[in-house]
Design an enzyme around this catalytic site. Structure first.
Site, short mmCIF file in Angstrom:
data_model
loop_
_atom_site.label_atom_id
_atom_site.label_comp_id
_atom_site.label_asym_id
_atom_site.label_seq_id
_atom_site.Cartn_x
_atom_site.Cartn_y
_atom_site.Cartn_z
N LYS A 33 56.49 92.87 40.39
CA LYS A 33 55.59 93.57 39.65
C LYS A 33 56.22 94.99 39.95
O LYS A 33 56.54 95.70 38.71
CB LYS A 33 54.20 93.62 39.83
CG LYS A 33 53.46 92.38 39.38
CD LYS A 33 53.02 92.23 37.78
CE LYS A 33 52.67 90.78 37.49
NZ LYS A 33 52.36 90.65 36.19
N ASN A 48 51.68 80.59 33.07
CA ASN A 48 53.01 80.75 33.82
C ASN A 48 52.99 79.97 35.09
O ASN A 48 51.66 79.76 35.46
CB ASN A 48 53.16 82.22 34.35
CG ASN A 48 53.51 83.29 33.31
OD1 ASN A 48 54.07 82.72 32.31
ND2 ASN A 48 52.74 84.26 33.10
N TYR A 58 61.38 87.87 38.18
CA TYR A 58 59.76 87.88 37.72
C TYR A 58 59.50 86.31 37.34
O TYR A 58 60.36 85.42 37.74
CB TYR A 58 59.58 88.80 36.58
CG TYR A 58 58.24 88.97 36.09
CD1 TYR A 58 57.20 89.31 36.92
CD2 TYR A 58 58.03 88.99 34.78
CE1 TYR A 58 56.12 89.72 36.48
CE2 TYR A 58 56.65 89.11 34.17
CZ TYR A 58 55.72 89.40 34.98
OH TYR A 58 54.45 89.61 34.61
N ARG A 118 45.05 83.44 43.18
CA ARG A 118 45.36 82.89 42.00
C ARG A 118 47.10 83.22 41.50
O ARG A 118 47.05 84.06 40.81
CB ARG A 118 44.29 83.20 40.85
CG ARG A 118 44.38 82.14 39.93
CD ARG A 118 45.40 82.27 38.74
NE ARG A 118 45.15 83.73 37.92
CZ ARG A 118 46.13 84.36 37.42
NH1 ARG A 118 47.35 84.22 38.26
NH2 ARG A 118 46.21 85.30 36.95
N GLU A 136 46.26 92.12 40.94
CA GLU A 136 46.88 91.34 40.56
C GLU A 136 46.75 89.81 41.14
O GLU A 136 46.72 89.86 42.41
CB GLU A 136 48.66 91.60 40.94
CG GLU A 136 49.44 91.13 40.20
CD GLU A 136 49.72 91.29 38.64
OE1 GLU A 136 49.65 92.46 38.12
OE2 GLU A 136 49.67 90.26 37.82
N ASP A 137 46.49 88.83 40.28
CA ASP A 137 46.46 87.47 40.89
C ASP A 137 45.50 87.32 41.99
O ASP A 137 45.49 86.42 42.98
CB ASP A 137 47.63 87.15 41.35
CG ASP A 137 48.61 86.70 40.14
OD1 ASP A 137 48.26 86.97 39.04
OD2 ASP A 137 49.88 86.33 40.23
N ASP A 165 45.59 93.61 35.87
CA ASP A 165 46.47 93.51 35.12
C ASP A 165 46.06 91.97 34.16
O ASP A 165 46.68 91.68 33.12
CB ASP A 165 47.76 93.28 35.79
CG ASP A 165 48.97 93.23 34.92
OD1 ASP A 165 49.00 93.72 33.69
OD2 ASP A 165 50.08 92.47 35.10
N ASP A 166 45.76 91.07 34.98
CA ASP A 166 45.60 89.46 34.52
C ASP A 166 44.75 89.69 33.40
O ASP A 166 44.78 88.97 32.52
CB ASP A 166 45.23 88.55 35.55
CG ASP A 166 46.22 88.81 36.65
OD1 ASP A 166 47.38 88.17 36.57
OD2 ASP A 166 45.91 89.04 37.91
P1 NAD Z 1 41.84 81.81 35.80
O1 NAD Z 1 41.92 81.13 37.11
O2 NAD Z 1 41.10 83.16 35.78
O3 NAD Z 1 41.49 81.04 34.60
C1 NAD Z 1 41.81 79.58 34.49
C2 NAD Z 1 40.89 78.89 33.31
O4 NAD Z 1 41.38 77.74 32.92
C3 NAD Z 1 39.36 78.88 33.86
O5 NAD Z 1 38.61 79.26 32.97
C4 NAD Z 1 39.41 77.40 34.02
O6 NAD Z 1 37.92 76.77 33.76
C5 NAD Z 1 40.31 77.03 32.85
N1 NAD Z 1 40.69 75.56 33.05
C6 NAD Z 1 41.13 74.90 34.05
N2 NAD Z 1 41.15 73.70 34.00
C7 NAD Z 1 41.10 73.49 32.41
C8 NAD Z 1 41.20 72.48 31.55
N3 NAD Z 1 41.58 71.25 31.77
N4 NAD Z 1 40.84 72.52 30.01
C9 NAD Z 1 40.58 73.64 29.89
N5 NAD Z 1 40.45 74.96 30.52
C10 NAD Z 1 40.79 74.69 32.03
O7 NAD Z 1 43.33 82.08 35.57
P2 NAD Z 1 43.82 83.52 34.58
O8 NAD Z 1 44.10 84.47 35.40
O9 NAD Z 1 43.26 83.35 33.31
O10 NAD Z 1 45.57 82.54 34.51
C11 NAD Z 1 45.56 81.20 33.53
C12 NAD Z 1 46.99 81.16 33.39
O11 NAD Z 1 47.22 82.30 32.63
C13 NAD Z 1 48.03 81.26 34.79
O12 NAD Z 1 48.88 80.28 34.22
C14 NAD Z 1 48.66 82.56 34.55
O13 NAD Z 1 49.72 82.56 35.09
C15 NAD Z 1 48.57 83.17 32.95
N6 NAD Z 1 48.71 84.17 32.51
C16 NAD Z 1 49.76 84.63 32.01
C17 NAD Z 1 49.73 85.79 31.85
C18 NAD Z 1 50.99 86.52 30.63
O14 NAD Z 1 51.20 87.81 30.90
N7 NAD Z 1 51.31 85.64 29.98
C19 NAD Z 1 49.14 86.98 32.34
C20 NAD Z 1 47.85 86.44 32.89
C21 NAD Z 1 47.93 85.20 33.43
#
Ligand code: NAD
Length: 573
Positions: free
Chosen positions: A179, A416, A108, A161, A251-252, A274-275
Site C-alpha cells: 500500500k 480480492n 498489489y 483479514r 488495513e486488513d 481503508d477497507d
Molecule cells: P469482512 O470479513 O469484513 O466481511 C466479509 C463478509 O462476507 C462478512 O459480512 C461475512 O458474513 C460475509 N460472508 C461470508 N460468507 C458469506 C456467504 N457465504 N454469503 C454471504 N456473505 C458471506 O471482509 P471485507 O473487509 O468486507 O472484505 C471482503 C472482501 O472484499 C475481501 O475479499 C476483500 O479483499 C475485498 N475488498 C476489496 C476492496 C477493493 O478495493 N476492491 C476493498 C476492501 C475489501
C-alpha cells in the site's frame, strides 16, 4: 576547465553528499547504478566500482523491463521488484509509475496476496516495523528504532483479514508494504515519509503456526484486553514520535476490530480504515459513473450486497450519505439497501441470533431469506455488490436474472484477490448478454462478447487512498471525515470520459491513475481549506501547486553540480 573559480570549487565540494564511496551505491535512496556520471564517480570515490559505461535512467528502465519479462511467474516478478526497491528506489518508482498497468497487479492485488501467503520465502530485508503483543510498554522505543524522524504516513495491519485470504498473521506485512509503495508510485508521497507497521498479536491460522518458515509470533491471536492495550499504546506513541498530524491508515484488520477501532480513534487521531472508507469511496465513484450509463438517478437504485463486512457496510453507509445529500431522508435511503451475509438476508429478529451493531441499520423488517438468489428474485435490484470473498457467489442464474430485470445491470465483484471474485468479467458480460456495467476488485483482461470488446474497471481503493493521503499530509488535515471520501468519489467519477464509458469502463484506465490521484489530492485540498479542515497555514492560493511541490520525483539526484562540461562517455570523446 577554463573559467572555473574557487567559489565554484567550494560550491562543488559543498554539493557532495555526506555519504560517499561504496555506501552511496549500497544505499537505495542514493544509488543510481550506472547513471553516476564520470564526475560523480571521480569525486565521490566510486570510480572503478562500476563498469565504465554510463546508462541514463530510461536505459535502466528498459533493462529492468527486459528482466521483468524473463521471469516465468508473478511471484518471482514480485520478488524481483522488491529487490529493485531495496537496491535503487528512484528506479523502482520510475518503473512502477511508467508501467503502472503491468506493475500494479504484481506489487498489489492479486500477486501481493500470493506474496503474503509465502512471505517467509519472500522476506529479504527489513522494511517497516514489527511490534508484537510482547512489546507492550516498549512501543515508543521500537518506534525510535526507525531511523527516519519525518514519517507522515503509516499503514498498519494486525494481519487478521488479509485481502479475502483470512488470517495470515505476520505474513500480512506484505499489505502495508504494498500500500505504501502505491502511496509513492500513484500519488508521489515521499517514500521516506512512509512507514509500514505490523502489529503481531499472534495468529489463529493453524497452517502458519505449523509452518517452519513462519516469521511471526507462534501463538494464538490475542483477543483479550492486552490487544486493546497494545493498539492504544501504539496510537499514542505514534503521535508522540511523529506528531498529531501523522496519518495512520488501518488495513486488513478483522471486522470485529476494524469497526470498533475506527469508532474509537476517528475523532481523536488522524486516521481512517481503508477497507471500510477507502473501499466505500471507490465503489461510490463507480456507482456515480454507472448512473451515466443506466440513465438513472441515485435514488432510482436498489442495491443488494453479498457480504456485510467492512467493505459492504462502508459502501452502504456512503450510499446513504450520498442519497441524503441528494435530498432523501436516512430512512428512505436505507430502504434502498438489502444486505446478505453468511446467514442470509439481514433481518431484524434473526432466528439464528442477533445482528451485530454495524449491521443493525440495514436489517430489514421482514421474514428471513437464506439464499442470495431468492433475495435477488424478490428485490429485483438495479445493482449487486459483492464483497464476501465467496468466489462464484454471483452464479449464472443470478447474472441472467440481473440481465432480465435491467437494461444495464450494475455488477461489482469487489472481492480480492482474483480467486475470490464473486464472478469473472467474462461471466458478467456473457450471462447478462453484454448488458452489465461491471467492475471488480482485482483486474480482469478485456472480454469480447458478440464482437464488442469490454474493458471492465478495477473498483479498487488504490484509486482513492493515495490521493486522499497525500492531501491529508500536505494540508495537515487532522480529522478525515466521510465528506472527504464522498468528495474523492465525486472527483474520481468526474474523471471518467465518454470514451471510457463507451468501452465499458466506469473508472479511468489504470494508466491514468497517477493523474487521478493528483486530481483527488487537489480537490481534497480545496475542500479542506473551504471547510476548515486544513491546518497548514497560510492557505495557499494555488492548491494544485502546493500538492505538486510536495510530490516525490523519480529523477536522480545530481550529487555534483554540472558546472562545466565533462563528456560522460569516454568512448565518445
Ligand atoms: P469482512 O470479513 O469484513 O466481511 C466479509 C463478509 O462476507 C462478512 O459480512 C461475512 O458474513 C460475509 N460472508 C461470508 N460468507 C458469506 C456467504 N457465504 N454469503 C454471504 N456473505 C458471506 O471482509 P471485507 O473487509 O468486507 O472484505 C471482503 C472482501 O472484499 C475481501 O475479499 C476483500 O479483499 C475485498 N475488498 C476489496 C476492496 C477493493 O478495493 N476492491 C476493498 C476492501 C475489501
Amino acid at each position: 576547465m577554463a573559467g572555473k573559480t574557487s567559489t565554484q570549487d567550494e560550491e562543488e565540494l559543498f554539493a557532495r553528499p555526506r555519504v560517499r564511496g561504496i555506501e552511496l551505491m549500497r544505499n537505495p535512496t542514493s544509488n543510481k547504478g550506472m547513471a553516476f556520471s564520470l564526475k560523480e564517480r571521480l569525486l565521490l570515490g566510486i570510480h572503478g566500482l562500476l563498469p565504465p559505461v554510463f546508462l541514463d535512467q530510461s536505459d535502466q528502465v528498459a533493462i529492468i523491463m527486459e528482466n521483468f519479462y524473463r521471469w516465468q511467474n508473478d511471484l518471482d516478478r514480485y520478488i524481483y521488484l522488491m529487490s529493485l526497491q531495496d537496491r535503487n528506489e528512484k528506479l523502482f518508482y520510475r518503473v512502477v509509475t511508467e508501467h503502472v498497468e503491468t506493475m500494479m497487479p504484481i506489487i498489489y492485488t492479486p500477486t501481493v496476496g500470493l506474496a503474503c501467503q509465502k512471505y517467509g520465502v519472500v522476506y529479504r530485508k527489513p522494511r517497516g516495523l514489527y511490534i508484537t503483543i510482547n512489546d507492550i510498554g516498549h512501543v515508543y522505543d521500537i518506534l525510535c528504532n526507525w531511523p527516519i524522524d519525518d514519517v507522515k504516513t503509516i499503514v498498519v495491519t494486525d494481519g487478521e483479514r488479509i485481502l479475502g485470504l483470512g488470517d495470515l498473521g505476520s505474513y500480512g506485512m506484505g499489505i502495508p508494504v504494498g500500500k505504501l509503495a502505491l502511496y509513492t508510485a500513484l500519488a508521489g508521497v515521499h517514500p521516506d515519509q512512509c512507514l509500514p507497521i505490523m502489529l503481531d498479536v499472534g495468529t489463529d491460522n493453524e497452517t502458519l503456526l505449523k509452518d517452519p518458515m513462519y516469521i511471526g509470533l507462534r501463538q494464538k491471536r490475542e483477543r483479550g484486553p492486552a490487544y486493546d492495550q497494545l493498539v492504544e499504546e501504539f496510537m499514542n506513541k505514534v503521535v508522540k514520535r511523529y506528531g498529531e498530524n501523522v496519518l495512520v491508515q488501518f488495513e486488513d484488520f478483522g471486522n470485529r476490530n476494524a469497526f470498533r477501532l475506527l469508532e474509537k480513534y476517528r475523532y481523536k487521531f488522524c486516521t481512517f480504515n481503508d477497507d471500510i472508507q477507502g473501499t466505500a469511496s471507490v465503489a461510490m465513484a463507480g456507482i456515480f459513473a454507472s448512473l451515466k450509463l443506466t440513465g438513472k438517478s441515485l435514488a432510482d437504485n436498489r442495491f443488494v450486497f453479498q457480504g456485510a463486512g467492512e467493505a459492504s457496510i462502508g459502501i452502504a453507509e456512503l450510499i446513504v450519505k450520498a442519497m441524503v445529500v441528494r435530498g432523501l431522508t436516512i430512512e428512505q435511503a436505507v430502504q434502498r439497501i438489502w444486505m446478505v451475509d453468511s446467514r442470509g438476508l439481514i433481518v431484524k429478529n434473526r432466528p439464528s441470533g442477533g445482528v451485530t451493531e454495524h449491521k443493525i441499520k440495514f436489517a430489514r423488517d421482514q421474514k428471513p431469506i437464506e439464499k442470495l438468489e431468492d433475495v435477488i428474485k424478490m428485490v429485483k435490484p438495479t445493482a449487486i455488490i459483492g464483497a464476501s470473498a465467496i468466489a462464484g457467489a454471483f452464479t449464472e442464474t443470478i447474472l441472467r436474472m440481473m440481465g432480465k430485470f435491467n437494461d444495464r445491470p450494475v455488477i461489482f465483484a469487489l472481492s480480492n484477490p482474483t480467486s475470490k471474485a464473486e464472478c469473472t468479467a467474462e461471466q458478467a458480460y456473457t450471462f447478462t448478454e453484454g448488458k452489465a456495467v461491471f467492475a471488480s476488485g482485482s483486474p480482469f483482461p478485456p472480454v469480447t462478447y458478440k464482437g464488442k470488446t469490454f474493458y471492465s474497471g478495477q473498483g479498487n481503493n488504490a484509486y482513492i487512498f493515495p490521493g486522499v493521503g497525500l492531501a491529508v499530509t500536505v494540508c495537515d488535515i487532522r480529522s478525515i471525515t466521510e465528506d472527504v471520501f464522498l468528495e474523492a468519489a465525486e472527483t474520481l467519477s468526474e474523471m471518467v470520459t465518454a470514451k471510457d464509458l463507451a468501452e465499458g469502463r466506469i473508472y479511468p484506465p489504470l494508466s491514468d491513475i497517477r493523474r487521478v490521484s493528483t486530481s483527488i489530492a487537489v480537490k481534497i485540498a480545496e475542500f479542506a481549506y473551504k471547510t476548515g479542515l486544513a491546518y497548514h497555514q497560510p492557505e495557499p492560493g494555488d492548491k494544485a501547486k502546493l500538492i505538486q511541490e510536495h510530490q516525490y520525483k523519480t529523477d536522480y539526484e545530481q550529487f555534483i553540480s554540472p558546472i562545466y562540461d565533462w563528456p560522460n562517455n569516454p568512448a565518445k570523446i
